[in-house]
Write a protein that holds these residues in place. Structure first.
Motif, PDB file in Angstrom:
ATOM      1  N   ALA A  72       0.819  -1.219   0.000  1.00  0.00           N
ATOM      2  CA  ALA A  72       0.000   0.000   0.000  1.00  0.00           C
ATOM      3  C   ALA A  72       0.851   1.265   0.000  1.00  0.00           C
ATOM      4  O   ALA A  72       0.391   2.316  -0.437  1.00  0.00           O
ATOM      5  N   LYS A  73       2.083   1.166   0.473  1.00  0.00           N
ATOM      6  CA  LYS A  73       2.985   2.325   0.418  1.00  0.00           C
ATOM      7  C   LYS A  73       3.521   2.524  -0.990  1.00  0.00           C
ATOM      8  O   LYS A  73       3.666   3.642  -1.447  1.00  0.00           O
ATOM      9  N   PRO A 105      -0.396   3.142  -3.518  1.00  0.00           N
ATOM     10  CA  PRO A 105      -1.596   3.513  -2.751  1.00  0.00           C
ATOM     11  C   PRO A 105      -2.854   3.201  -3.570  1.00  0.00           C
ATOM     12  O   PRO A 105      -2.929   3.528  -4.747  1.00  0.00           O
TER      13      PRO A 105
END
Length: 135
Positions: free
Chosen positions: A99-100, A103
């Motif tokens: 997710a980093k 996103p």
């Protein structure tokens, strides 16, 4: 003028040294250990002969492939638009925290903190071509 050239040269050497240390920081992967670590991934991803899509896309030939390009898998718009090519560096940073890196990805995996585990999984995945055969 001579001082400027010296500082530009010194800065260039520093940048090369830093880049070299970043490359050296990634450990060498072990495919056999990567197969064991991949067990964490196997609930959602398959690899090898006859690997099929599951919750996640099949990962045959993933190293070198464009993100969001496994035909027939429904990727998140974020993954399709990411523009990422799955080389070792991008896979490493993605595996640290999906997710980093992307996103909006649908992948809910929290990430692998151990650099050696990531390197081992990448070495394991690198063995497989797009059809699931070992290279």
């Amino acid at each position: 003028m001579q001082d400027v050239k010296y500082w530009m040269f010194a800065a260039g050497i520093g940048a090369v040294a830093m880049a070299g240390s970043a490359i050296a920081a990634m450990p060498k992967g072990n495919p056999a250990k990567g197969q064991q670590v991949f067990a964490r991934c196997a609930a959602c991803h398959k690899v090898g002969p006859n690997a099929a899509r599951s919750i996640g896309p099949a990962l045959n030939g993933v190293v070198g492939r464009a993100a969001g390009s496994d035909a027939g898998f429904r990727y998140s718009p974020a993954m399709k638009a990411s523009g990422i090519k799955w080389d070792e560096a991008n896979l490493d940073s993605f595996l640290q925290g999906p997710a980093k890196k992307v996103p909006g990805t649908k992948m809910i995996f929290p990430g692998m903190t151990a650099a050696q585990d990531r390197a081992d999984v990448i070495a394991y995945l690198k063995q497989y071509d797009a059809k699931g055969g070992k290279k």
